[in-house]
Scaffold this motif. Structure first.
Motif, PDB file in Angstrom:
ATOM      1  N   UNK A 143     105.494  16.118 -29.142  1.00 52.54           N
ATOM      2  CA  UNK A 143     105.833  17.348 -29.890  1.00 52.54           C
ATOM      3  C   UNK A 143     104.982  18.356 -29.865  1.00 52.54           C
ATOM      4  N   UNK A 144     105.312  19.421 -29.418  1.00 54.97           N
ATOM      5  CA  UNK A 144     104.396  20.800 -29.175  1.00 54.97           C
ATOM      6  C   UNK A 144     104.898  22.033 -30.233  1.00 54.97           C
ATOM      7  N   UNK A 145     103.991  22.406 -30.628  1.00 53.47           N
ATOM      8  CA  UNK A 145     104.393  23.640 -31.659  1.00 53.47           C
ATOM      9  C   UNK A 145     103.285  24.834 -31.656  1.00 53.47           C
ATOM     10  N   UNK A 146     103.606  26.013 -31.690  1.00 55.67           N
ATOM     11  CA  UNK A 146     102.783  27.284 -31.814  1.00 55.67           C
ATOM     12  C   UNK A 146     103.169  28.254 -32.416  1.00 55.67           C
ATOM     13  N   UNK A 147     102.313  28.654 -33.299  1.00 57.62           N
ATOM     14  CA  UNK A 147     102.532  29.905 -34.376  1.00 57.62           C
ATOM     15  C   UNK A 147     101.519  31.032 -34.190  1.00 57.62           C
ATOM     16  N   UNK A 148     101.972  32.442 -34.062  1.00 58.77           N
ATOM     17  CA  UNK A 148     101.323  33.507 -33.943  1.00 58.77           C
ATOM     18  C   UNK A 148     101.749  34.417 -34.991  1.00 58.77           C
ATOM     19  N   UNK A 149     100.642  35.263 -35.735  1.00 58.97           N
ATOM     20  CA  UNK A 149     100.841  35.956 -36.897  1.00 58.97           C
ATOM     21  C   UNK A 149     100.288  37.279 -36.568  1.00 58.97           C
ATOM     22  N   UNK A 150     100.812  38.492 -36.139  1.00 61.70           N
ATOM     23  CA  UNK A 150      99.997  39.809 -35.824  1.00 61.70           C
ATOM     24  C   UNK A 150     100.336  40.731 -37.067  1.00 61.70           C
ATOM     25  N   UNK A 151      99.399  41.551 -37.296  1.00 58.11           N
ATOM     26  CA  UNK A 151      99.559  42.612 -38.398  1.00 58.11           C
ATOM     27  C   UNK A 151      98.868  43.873 -38.443  1.00 58.11           C
ATOM     28  N   UNK A 152      99.567  45.034 -38.129  1.00 60.23           N
ATOM     29  CA  UNK A 152      98.577  46.276 -38.391  1.00 60.23           C
ATOM     30  C   UNK A 152      99.196  47.113 -39.146  1.00 60.23           C
ATOM     31  N   UNK A 153      98.178  47.590 -40.119  1.00 58.75           N
ATOM     32  CA  UNK A 153      98.365  48.531 -41.198  1.00 58.75           C
ATOM     33  C   UNK A 153      97.558  49.519 -40.960  1.00 58.75           C
ATOM     34  N   UNK A 154      98.045  50.824 -40.652  1.00 56.98           N
ATOM     35  CA  UNK A 154      97.200  52.009 -40.623  1.00 56.98           C
ATOM     36  C   UNK A 154      97.419  52.970 -41.660  1.00 56.98           C
TER      37      UNK A 154
END
Length: 335
Positions: A143-154
């Protein structure tokens, strides 16, 4: 109601409609179609245009007859970039206006142009979430899982960049990989291309002996470009590295790191090539770090994408050398 009054109202309405349409960019296609909206860029033979009726359009430049732009556009000719007003001409030509200078240019001679990003103090929020899950059952159950979250506020001259990742790889009852990371960066732009950055990051690992990594630093940065076709920046940070181990011990070092953030849109924004990461070294010369990712995103819809990436996390010179390589693929959401 008199006929003259009705004619006056209709004439006024037509003038308003004509002025409103003139404010938009207009593209004439070779098949006779006429499209109005906001031209964003030309690159790789694709003209990107935003419209109120069809969202973001990617048009084959070879099918374009002529176009007109509401405002000046950054036109690239060889290594030279200049601002010019583009006006429609007869079939297969565009009039390029630079002040009082006017030149009639073949459509086929244009290779790249883009609309400059407007300078505004209004809040701008962009981001994406990438998720990858893999299940395999053979002689072993994986079982493999990957989660990525990216946010940019200008907001005006301030830029906030924050996000995190979580990775888990389990084979039967054995946990091969389980870790997460968090990061936050705050930039202040004191010129168009110069900025100052403060940055903090933290990583937690439940499998490796090197169980914790923390970095805090600050320093100058340079924005090489940031436009409709992508962005690229470098930042040189000085600060402190802290490492924790599975037995509870820890050590700290002063050092410096070079951070990069790169993105380039291809094929009319259907494909995005991206890379970000940092390379660091302690002042005592013992510790070297590399945390990098490179990948591709293929746009499926206006809000979803298929992504593939390769990441490398290396820490040498500590009590336990860490050398992890991750290959991930999955689906993403963007806003």
């Amino acid at each position: 109601m008199s006929c003259s009054f009705i004619r006056f109202c209709l004439t006024g309405l037509l003038i308003i409609l004509a002025v409103g349409s003139a404010r938009a960019d207009t593209v004439w296609m070779k098949n006779g179609d006429r499209l109005s909206g906001t031209v964003r860029s030309l690159s790789d033979g694709k003209l990107v245009m935003d419209s109120s009726y069809g969202g973001t359009l990617s048009l084959d430049w070879k099918a374009v007859s002529t176009l007109s732009s509401e405002k000046a556009i950054d036109v690239r000719s060889g290594k030279t970039v200049f601002k010019a007003q583009l006006d429609a001409a007869d079939r297969g030509f565009i009039v390029v206006r630079r002040g009082e200078d006017e030149q009639r240019v073949r459509v086929s001679q244009f290779e790249e142009f883009m609309k400059p990003k407007p300078k505004t103090d209004a809040l701008s929020w962009t981001g994406n979430i990438d998720v990858g899950v893999s299940l395999k059952k053979a002689s072993t159950h994986t079982q493999d899982s990957h989660f990525a979250y990216n946010n940019k506020i200008n907001v005006g001259k301030w830029r906030n960049d924050f996000g995190g990742t979580y990775t888990r790889e389990k084979e039967d009852a054995t946990m091969n990989t389980e870790n997460y990371s968090l990061r936050y960066a705050l930039d202040y732009k004191f010129q168009d291309q110069l900025f100052w950055q403060g940055r903090a990051s933290y990583k937690r690992d439940w499998v490796e002996d090197l169980s914790e990594q923390a970095l805090i630093g600050t320093g100058p940065g340079y924005q090489f470009w940031d436009n409709e076709l992508g962005s690229f920046s470098l930042a040189l940070l000085g600060g402190a590295f802290t490492y924790g181990y599975s037995d509870g011990s820890a050590d700290s070092h002063l050092g410096a790191s070079l951070r990069w953030d790169y993105q380039r849109f291809l094929q009319g924004r259907k494909i995005a090539l991206f890379s970000h990461g940092d390379v660091g070294h302690s002042l005592d010369g013992n510790i070297f770090t590399l945390d990098a990712e490179v990948g591709l995103r293929y746009q499926l819809t206006s809000w979803s994408s298929l992504n593939i990436s390769y990441g490398h996390d290396l820490v040498s010179g500590t009590r336990d050398t860490l050398n992890e390589r991750n290959f991930t693929t999955g689906l993403g959401l963007k806003w």
